[in-house]
Motif scaffolding. Structure first.
Motif, short mmCIF file in Angstrom:
data_model
loop_
_atom_site.label_atom_id
_atom_site.label_comp_id
_atom_site.label_asym_id
_atom_site.label_seq_id
_atom_site.Cartn_x
_atom_site.Cartn_y
_atom_site.Cartn_z
N GLU A 16 0.83 -1.21 0.00
CA GLU A 16 0.00 0.00 0.00
C GLU A 16 0.86 1.26 0.00
N THR A 19 2.35 1.68 -3.57
CA THR A 19 1.38 2.15 -4.56
C THR A 19 0.97 3.59 -4.29
N ASP A 20 0.84 3.95 -3.01
CA ASP A 20 0.51 5.35 -2.68
C ASP A 20 1.63 6.29 -3.10
N LYS A 23 1.37 6.69 -6.85
CA LYS A 23 0.24 7.56 -7.20
C LYS A 23 0.58 9.02 -6.92
N GLU A 24 1.22 9.28 -5.79
CA GLU A 24 1.59 10.65 -5.45
C GLU A 24 2.62 11.20 -6.42
N ARG A 26 2.98 10.31 -9.57
CA ARG A 26 2.28 10.54 -10.83
C ARG A 26 1.45 11.82 -10.75
N ARG A 27 0.76 12.01 -9.63
CA ARG A 27 -0.05 13.21 -9.44
C ARG A 27 0.83 14.45 -9.43
#
Length: 88
Positions: A16, A19-20, A23-24, A26-27
C-alpha cells in the motif's frame, strides 16, 4: 499463526505504501506539467502584450518574412565555392 499474520500485514502495508508513493509521484508530475504549461502560456501572453507589432500577420508582412526565411535557408544550403550552372 500470529507470525504469519504479522508477515501478511507487513507485506500488505509495504504494498500500500509503495502504490501510494507511485500515485503521489504521478499526481505531482501531472501538476508540474500543468503549471509549466500555464507559465509558458502566461509568458507568451506577456510577450504578445509587450510587443504586439512583432505578431503582425497581415499578408505583406507574412510574405516578406517567409521570403526572407526561404532566401536565408537557400543561401546557407548552397556551398559558396560551388558555381551554379547557367540554364539560359
Amino acid at each position: 499463526m500470529s507470525e504469519q499474520h504479522d508477515d501478511q500485514w507487513s507485506k500488505k502495508l509495504i504494498k500500500e505504501l509503495a502504490t501510494d508513493a507511485l500515485k503521489e509521484r504521478r499526481r505531482s508530475r501531472r501538476w508540474g506539467i500543468f503549471f509549466k504549461t500555464l507559465t509558458f502560456a502566461y509568458l507568451i501572453g506577456l510577450l504578445y502584450v509587450a510587443m504586439p507589432d512583432t505578431f503582425d500577420f497581415d499578408d505583406e508582412a507574412w510574405q516578406r518574412k517567409i521570403m526572407w526565411l526561404w532566401s536565408t535557408l537557400k543561401a546557407r544550403s548552397v556551398p559558396k565555392k560551388v558555381r551554379m550552372p547557367k540554364v539560359w
